[in-house]
Design a protein around this motif. Structure first.
Motif, PDB file in Angstrom:
ATOM      1  N   ASN A  30      37.604  55.599 -50.633  1.00  0.00           N
ATOM      2  CA  ASN A  30      36.759  54.615 -49.962  1.00  0.00           C
ATOM      3  C   ASN A  30      35.367  54.469 -50.581  1.00  0.00           C
ATOM      4  O   ASN A  30      34.715  53.473 -50.384  1.00  0.00           O
ATOM      5  N   ASN A  31      34.899  55.443 -51.336  1.00  0.00           N
ATOM      6  CA  ASN A  31      33.597  55.279 -51.967  1.00  0.00           C
ATOM      7  C   ASN A  31      33.677  54.440 -53.240  1.00  0.00           C
ATOM      8  O   ASN A  31      32.659  54.004 -53.745  1.00  0.00           O
ATOM      9  N   GLN A  32      34.879  54.197 -53.739  1.00  0.00           N
ATOM     10  CA  GLN A  32      35.029  53.420 -54.968  1.00  0.00           C
ATOM     11  C   GLN A  32      35.496  51.985 -54.704  1.00  0.00           C
ATOM     12  O   GLN A  32      35.441  51.164 -55.596  1.00  0.00           O
ATOM     13  N   LEU A  33      35.967  51.698 -53.505  1.00  0.00           N
ATOM     14  CA  LEU A  33      36.472  50.374 -53.174  1.00  0.00           C
ATOM     15  C   LEU A  33      35.586  49.694 -52.141  1.00  0.00           C
ATOM     16  O   LEU A  33      34.904  50.364 -51.370  1.00  0.00           O
ATOM     17  N   ASP A  34      35.625  48.380 -52.118  1.00  0.00           N
ATOM     18  CA  ASP A  34      34.921  47.612 -51.094  1.00  0.00           C
ATOM     19  C   ASP A  34      35.836  47.563 -49.865  1.00  0.00           C
ATOM     20  O   ASP A  34      36.622  46.638 -49.690  1.00  0.00           O
ATOM     21  N   VAL A  35      35.751  48.586 -49.018  1.00  0.00           N
ATOM     22  CA  VAL A  35      36.658  48.753 -47.882  1.00  0.00           C
ATOM     23  C   VAL A  35      36.572  47.590 -46.893  1.00  0.00           C
ATOM     24  O   VAL A  35      37.615  47.073 -46.471  1.00  0.00           O
ATOM     25  N   PRO A  36      35.389  47.123 -46.489  1.00  0.00           N
ATOM     26  CA  PRO A  36      35.353  45.982 -45.559  1.00  0.00           C
ATOM     27  C   PRO A  36      36.062  44.748 -46.125  1.00  0.00           C
ATOM     28  O   PRO A  36      36.763  44.050 -45.413  1.00  0.00           O
ATOM     29  N   LYS A  37      35.888  44.508 -47.419  1.00  0.00           N
ATOM     30  CA  LYS A  37      36.568  43.369 -48.045  1.00  0.00           C
ATOM     31  C   LYS A  37      38.081  43.561 -47.994  1.00  0.00           C
ATOM     32  O   LYS A  37      38.822  42.624 -47.692  1.00  0.00           O
ATOM     33  N   MET A  38      38.525  44.778 -48.262  1.00  0.00           N
ATOM     34  CA  MET A  38      39.967  45.066 -48.208  1.00  0.00           C
ATOM     35  C   MET A  38      40.508  44.850 -46.803  1.00  0.00           C
ATOM     36  O   MET A  38      41.586  44.275 -46.640  1.00  0.00           O
ATOM     37  N   HIS A  39      39.767  45.271 -45.798  1.00  0.00           N
ATOM     38  CA  HIS A  39      40.215  45.074 -44.410  1.00  0.00           C
ATOM     39  C   HIS A  39      40.279  43.597 -44.058  1.00  0.00           C
ATOM     40  O   HIS A  39      41.235  43.152 -43.413  1.00  0.00           O
ATOM     41  N   ARG A  40      39.286  42.824 -44.455  1.00  0.00           N
ATOM     42  CA  ARG A  40      39.299  41.372 -44.189  1.00  0.00           C
ATOM     43  C   ARG A  40      40.507  40.721 -44.846  1.00  0.00           C
ATOM     44  O   ARG A  40      41.195  39.904 -44.241  1.00  0.00           O
TER      45      ARG A  40
ATOM     46  N   MET B  76      43.312  42.129 -45.736  1.00  0.00           N
ATOM     47  CA  MET B  76      44.557  42.567 -45.081  1.00  0.00           C
ATOM     48  C   MET B  76      44.744  41.831 -43.759  1.00  0.00           C
ATOM     49  O   MET B  76      45.869  41.444 -43.410  1.00  0.00           O
ATOM     50  N   ASN B  77      43.661  41.602 -43.002  1.00  0.00           N
ATOM     51  CA  ASN B  77      43.769  40.817 -41.769  1.00  0.00           C
ATOM     52  C   ASN B  77      44.209  39.391 -42.074  1.00  0.00           C
ATOM     53  O   ASN B  77      45.058  38.835 -41.365  1.00  0.00           O
ATOM     54  N   ASN B  78      43.635  38.798 -43.111  1.00  0.00           N
ATOM     55  CA  ASN B  78      44.050  37.455 -43.511  1.00  0.00           C
ATOM     56  C   ASN B  78      45.522  37.421 -43.889  1.00  0.00           C
ATOM     57  O   ASN B  78      46.239  36.490 -43.541  1.00  0.00           O
ATOM     58  N   LEU B  79      45.954  38.441 -44.605  1.00  0.00           N
ATOM     59  CA  LEU B  79      47.360  38.493 -44.999  1.00  0.00           C
ATOM     60  C   LEU B  79      48.280  38.615 -43.792  1.00  0.00           C
ATOM     61  O   LEU B  79      49.368  38.034 -43.779  1.00  0.00           O
TER      62      LEU B  79
ATOM     63  N   ILE C 181      47.722  37.340 -40.815  1.00  0.00           N
ATOM     64  CA  ILE C 181      47.763  35.997 -40.212  1.00  0.00           C
ATOM     65  C   ILE C 181      48.675  35.093 -41.037  1.00  0.00           C
ATOM     66  O   ILE C 181      49.497  34.355 -40.484  1.00  0.00           O
ATOM     67  N   ILE C 182      48.539  35.158 -42.339  1.00  0.00           N
ATOM     68  CA  ILE C 182      49.394  34.354 -43.211  1.00  0.00           C
ATOM     69  C   ILE C 182      50.850  34.747 -43.040  1.00  0.00           C
ATOM     70  O   ILE C 182      51.740  33.896 -43.017  1.00  0.00           O
ATOM     71  N   TYR C 183      51.116  36.044 -42.903  1.00  0.00           N
ATOM     72  CA  TYR C 183      52.486  36.497 -42.707  1.00  0.00           C
ATOM     73  C   TYR C 183      53.073  35.908 -41.417  1.00  0.00           C
ATOM     74  O   TYR C 183      54.213  35.456 -41.399  1.00  0.00           O
ATOM     75  N   GLY C 184      52.283  35.890 -40.347  1.00  0.00           N
ATOM     76  CA  GLY C 184      52.762  35.323 -39.085  1.00  0.00           C
ATOM     77  C   GLY C 184      53.077  33.843 -39.228  1.00  0.00           C
ATOM     78  O   GLY C 184      54.119  33.363 -38.758  1.00  0.00           O
ATOM     79  N   LEU C 185      52.198  33.090 -39.880  1.00  0.00           N
ATOM     80  CA  LEU C 185      52.440  31.670 -40.109  1.00  0.00           C
ATOM     81  C   LEU C 185      53.665  31.479 -41.002  1.00  0.00           C
ATOM     82  O   LEU C 185      54.508  30.623 -40.735  1.00  0.00           O
ATOM     83  N   SER C 186      53.777  32.284 -42.040  1.00  0.00           N
ATOM     84  CA  SER C 186      54.930  32.194 -42.943  1.00  0.00           C
ATOM     85  C   SER C 186      56.230  32.456 -42.196  1.00  0.00           C
ATOM     86  O   SER C 186      57.232  31.771 -42.425  1.00  0.00           O
ATOM     87  N   ASP C 187      56.210  33.426 -41.311  1.00  0.00           N
ATOM     88  CA  ASP C 187      57.398  33.746 -40.521  1.00  0.00           C
ATOM     89  C   ASP C 187      57.801  32.554 -39.657  1.00  0.00           C
ATOM     90  O   ASP C 187      58.981  32.199 -39.584  1.00  0.00           O
ATOM     91  N   MET C 188      56.830  31.904 -39.024  1.00  0.00           N
ATOM     92  CA  MET C 188      57.135  30.757 -38.176  1.00  0.00           C
ATOM     93  C   MET C 188      57.651  29.577 -39.006  1.00  0.00           C
ATOM     94  O   MET C 188      58.608  28.905 -38.607  1.00  0.00           O
ATOM     95  N   ILE C 189      57.047  29.324 -40.153  1.00  0.00           N
ATOM     96  CA  ILE C 189      57.514  28.238 -41.017  1.00  0.00           C
ATOM     97  C   ILE C 189      58.917  28.545 -41.518  1.00  0.00           C
ATOM     98  O   ILE C 189      59.789  27.668 -41.556  1.00  0.00           O
ATOM     99  N   TYR C 190      59.158  29.789 -41.860  1.00  0.00           N
ATOM    100  CA  TYR C 190      60.484  30.187 -42.335  1.00  0.00           C
ATOM    101  C   TYR C 190      61.533  29.982 -41.235  1.00  0.00           C
ATOM    102  O   TYR C 190      62.651  29.546 -41.513  1.00  0.00           O
ATOM    103  N   ARG C 191      61.181  30.283 -39.988  1.00  0.00           N
ATOM    104  CA  ARG C 191      62.112  30.037 -38.879  1.00  0.00           C
ATOM    105  C   ARG C 191      62.438  28.553 -38.765  1.00  0.00           C
ATOM    106  O   ARG C 191      63.588  28.174 -38.570  1.00  0.00           O
ATOM    107  N   GLY C 192      61.401  27.714 -38.857  1.00  0.00           N
ATOM    108  CA  GLY C 192      61.630  26.267 -38.799  1.00  0.00           C
ATOM    109  C   GLY C 192      62.529  25.798 -39.933  1.00  0.00           C
ATOM    110  O   GLY C 192      63.433  24.978 -39.735  1.00  0.00           O
ATOM    111  N   MET C 193      62.308  26.318 -41.135  1.00  0.00           N
ATOM    112  CA  MET C 193      63.140  25.939 -42.282  1.00  0.00           C
ATOM    113  C   MET C 193      64.574  26.439 -42.114  1.00  0.00           C
ATOM    114  O   MET C 193      65.523  25.775 -42.534  1.00  0.00           O
TER     115      MET C 193
END
Length: 187
Positions: free
Chosen positions: A81-91, A93-96, A98-110
């Motif tokens: 954690n002292n070598q990486l930008d941990v807050p950026k990594m957390h943001r 991962m949170n974005n990913l 959300i994207i995964y949830g949207l992708s799952d819903m789009i995949y269900r529709g398809m």
């Protein structure tokens, strides 16, 4: 749950939706959802492209700082954690997530388009080729890839988006709101 299992489980809702509405209402509903789903899928395509770049940048950052890939860095985050930008990594991962949830819903529709729309397999291929790639394909590239003429392609694309919009907004979104129905498909 496999694609087929999800489609079978959703069959009751699909038949109810189809039976409860007259054909002209279905056409109006599909047309109304067409513009919404077209905007959503265009944004989704951009989201995929942008996040592919972000993931590659994060992986390169991990390679530069600790000489390992991002998956390794995340598994040992407390050590590095002292070598990486941990807050950026957390943001990110949170974005990913959300994207995964949207992708799952789009995949269900398809998936529902594939199993229940007339000529669904071809329509789902059109959707996938147009909107679910890691690089922007032009309509001409998709036409050539699928071996479809120009007029037929645009007709199929509009029809595919119409069905996807109907299934997405009338079935998938209500299922996502329903706490009892949470299938997870492989994206």
């Amino acid at each position: 749950m496999t694609d087929r299992d999800y489609a079978i489980k959703s069959m009751k809702e699909i038949t109810f939706q189809m039976a409860s509405h007259a054909q002209d209402y279905l056409e109006v509903t599909m047309e109304r959802h067409y513009t919404d789903i077209k905007e959503l899928m265009t944004s989704y395509q951009k989201l995929i492209l942008e996040n592919q770049i972000v993931l590659e940048e994060l992986d390169m950052e991990c390679q530069e700082k600790i000489n390992e890939d991002m998956a390794y860095a995340l598994s040992y985050l407390s050590i590095y954690n002292n070598q990486l930008d941990v807050p950026k990594m957390h943001r990110e991962m949170n974005n990913l997530m959300i994207i995964y949830g949207l992708s799952d819903m789009i995949y269900r529709g398809m998936t529902l388009v594939k199993f229940y729309a007339p000529n669904g397999v071809m329509l789902s291929e059109v959707l996938h080729s147009c909107f679910c790639n890691h690089y922007n394909k032009t309509d001409v590239e998709v036409q050539q890839e699928l071996g479809i003429g120009r007029t037929s392609f645009y007709k199929m694309k509009k029809q595919a988006l119409g069905y996807l919009g109907f299934y997405f907004y009338e079935i998938v979104v209500p299922q996502a709101k329903d706490k009892r129905f949470k299938p997870s498909l492989g994206v």
